[in-house]
Design a protein around this motif. Structure first.
Motif, PDB file in Angstrom:
ATOM      1  N   ASN A 210     -15.442   3.983   3.698  1.00 25.37           N
ATOM      2  CA  ASN A 210     -14.031   4.377   3.652  1.00 25.37           C
ATOM      3  C   ASN A 210     -13.474   4.549   5.059  1.00 25.37           C
ATOM      4  O   ASN A 210     -12.764   5.509   5.353  1.00 25.37           O
ATOM      5  CB  ASN A 210     -13.838   5.658   2.838  1.00 25.37           C
TER       6      ASN A 210
ATOM      7  N   ASN B 271      -4.365   0.650   8.460  1.00 28.28           N
ATOM      8  CA  ASN B 271      -4.559   1.934   9.119  1.00 28.28           C
ATOM      9  C   ASN B 271      -3.740   1.978  10.408  1.00 28.28           C
ATOM     10  O   ASN B 271      -2.697   2.615  10.471  1.00 28.28           O
ATOM     11  CB  ASN B 271      -6.057   2.145   9.398  1.00 28.28           C
TER      12      ASN B 271
ATOM     13  N   TYR C 176      -7.349   2.562  -2.879  1.00 32.36           N
ATOM     14  CA  TYR C 176      -6.149   1.793  -2.600  1.00 32.36           C
ATOM     15  C   TYR C 176      -5.068   2.255  -3.564  1.00 32.36           C
ATOM     16  O   TYR C 176      -5.245   2.236  -4.783  1.00 32.36           O
ATOM     17  CB  TYR C 176      -6.389   0.297  -2.775  1.00 32.36           C
ATOM     18  N   GLN C 177      -3.953   2.696  -3.006  1.00 36.88           N
ATOM     19  CA  GLN C 177      -2.821   3.123  -3.824  1.00 36.88           C
ATOM     20  C   GLN C 177      -1.602   2.288  -3.444  1.00 36.88           C
ATOM     21  O   GLN C 177      -1.474   1.845  -2.303  1.00 36.88           O
ATOM     22  CB  GLN C 177      -2.515   4.605  -3.580  1.00 36.88           C
TER      23      GLN C 177
ATOM     24  N   THR D 282      -2.445   5.449   1.890  1.00 33.28           N
ATOM     25  CA  THR D 282      -3.560   4.540   2.163  1.00 33.28           C
ATOM     26  C   THR D 282      -3.545   4.182   3.646  1.00 33.28           C
ATOM     27  O   THR D 282      -2.608   3.555   4.128  1.00 33.28           O
ATOM     28  CB  THR D 282      -3.451   3.262   1.302  1.00 33.28           C
TER      29      THR D 282
ATOM     30  N   ARG E 269       0.835  -1.188   0.000  1.00 31.63           N
ATOM     31  CA  ARG E 269       0.000   0.000   0.000  1.00 31.63           C
ATOM     32  C   ARG E 269       0.879   1.250   0.000  1.00 31.63           C
ATOM     33  O   ARG E 269       2.002   1.235   0.506  1.00 31.63           O
ATOM     34  CB  ARG E 269      -0.926   0.023   1.215  1.00 31.63           C
TER      35      ARG E 269
ATOM     36  N   SER F  58      -9.715   5.492   5.916  1.00 36.71           N
ATOM     37  CA  SER F  58      -9.137   6.069   4.681  1.00 36.71           C
ATOM     38  C   SER F  58      -8.391   5.025   3.853  1.00 36.71           C
ATOM     39  O   SER F  58      -7.252   5.230   3.429  1.00 36.71           O
ATOM     40  CB  SER F  58      -8.200   7.233   5.031  1.00 36.71           C
ATOM     41  N   ILE F  59      -9.055   3.899   3.629  1.00 39.71           N
ATOM     42  CA  ILE F  59      -8.432   2.815   2.861  1.00 39.71           C
ATOM     43  C   ILE F  59      -8.760   2.897   1.369  1.00 39.71           C
ATOM     44  O   ILE F  59      -8.282   2.072   0.585  1.00 39.71           O
ATOM     45  CB  ILE F  59      -8.887   1.451   3.411  1.00 39.71           C
TER      46      ILE F  59
END
Length: 355
Positions: A341, A138, A348-349, A46, A42, A344-345
């Protein structure tokens, strides 16, 4: 869609492994690469607090003092600092190493604990992905402590008490909330009967009256957590869906020893797990908006991935009904976290395609 696609892929090859009876170890390796990779690759953007620890890791890379000074600088989580300083010394100066190491560290340690407890690996891993994998992107530091406490509990159950205490100490050094592992190991050290579980339920209700005293002891003992006690931070509220799952599993796990003549080891696993789930229910129902309690409760919630496979291994008229409710609700919980969300996932980056 990313998380749902990966769920579909996980379910498909889990089915293939089951149908063709492919070696157990291969499933362990592939799922560790797959689910660990989702967390490990990630981007630092992310997850709500990923960027914060990404920057902390960059500071560690440039630090050239001694270990004693390092632990003083990171007095709140010295184990985390020492561990990642060692990682940076071995793996180089690329800060993306932080995400890579946390992802595979968390997953591999969890998988080892599941293996030690000898439950259905496929069910446990699917449950882990649906309930815990998203949060690991997270609050990664606490999830490192969580997996270490889980491993500590598994080792304790298997009689490896010295190793168990070592990993618990490591967990506390990474996140002080893992101190809840002390009462967890105390529960695991006792020989339980159904009657003793009922006694424990009664005692726990009385203990609720002393919770403010326990709050004060904890926050006075561990610097940095007084803001939680003062109500500066609040959790978002009770998760009704998961509490129903924990309650059903607790009742089912208590019923099975009454209905079946179990080997002593399996009976103790069910009863000890029931006590931990009861603790989760008390904290989850009565203190759902207290973020300090919610954080502590994570360490009790992880045992659901062990108890569900155990109780569903017994064939009876309730089994299908129980599995339908549990997996239906867990899928709803998984979907809700994605759609809202949470943490703040989304999106996805990954740093793999960053320039």
């Amino acid at each position: 869609m990313f998380y749902f696609v990966n769920l579909f892929i996980l379910l498909m090859y889990s089915w293939v492994f089951k149908i063709f009876k492919i070696k157990h170890r291969m499933y362990f390796i592939i799922t560790a690469i797959h689910i660990g990779g989702i967390i490990a690759f990630r981007s630092c953007y992310t997850g709500t607090d990923t960027y914060q620890y990404y920057n902390a890791y960059k500071m560690l890379i440039s630090y050239d003092g001694n270990i004693s000074e390092l632990t003083k600088m990171y007095a709140k989580f010295p184990g985390w600092a020492v561990f990642f300083k060692a990682v940076s010394s071995v793996c180089g100066r690329n800060p993306n190493i932080y995400m890579f190491v946390t992802g595979y560290f968390i997953v591999i340690v969890i998988w080892i604990a599941i293996e030690l407890l000898e439950v259905d690996l496929k069910q446990a891993i699917v449950l882990y992905y649906l309930i815990f994998a998203l949060q690991a992107m997270n609050i990664a530091r606490q999830n490192m402590a969580l997996c270490l406490l889980f491993l500590s509990a598994a080792l304790f159950i298997k009689g490896k008490k010295i190793f168990s205490i070592f990993f618990l100490a490591f967990a506390v050094s990474i996140h002080t909330s893992a101190i809840i592992g002390v009462p967890v190991l105390l529960v695991l050290s006792m020989n339980w009967t159904r009657r003793r579980v009922y006694y424990a339920i009664g005692v726990s209700v009385i203990a609720l009256l002393s919770v403010n005293i326990l709050f004060n002891i904890f926050t006075n003992s561990f610097a940095g957590y007084s803001s939680y006690l003062l109500g500066v931070y609040k959790a978002t509220g009770r998760n009704v869906v998961m509490q129903i799952i924990y309650a059903l599993t607790f009742l089912y796990a208590m019923w099975i020893p009454k209905r079946y003549d179990l080997p002593a080891e399996k009976e103790q696993l069910l009863l000890k797990g029931s006590v931990l789930l009861w603790g989760e229910l008390l904290l989850g129902v009565f203190f759902s908006t207290e973020i300090l309690i919610a954080r502590e409760n994570l360490y009790l919630q992880i045992f659901i991935i062990i108890l569900v496979p155990v109780v569903t291994s017994y064939f009876n008229k309730y089994r299908i009904f129980y599995k339908f409710i549990v997996y239906g609700m867990v899928l709803f919980y998984f979907s809700y976290r994605i759609m809202s969300n949470y943490g703040s996932i989304i999106p996805y980056q990954t740093y793999l395609f960053e320039r």
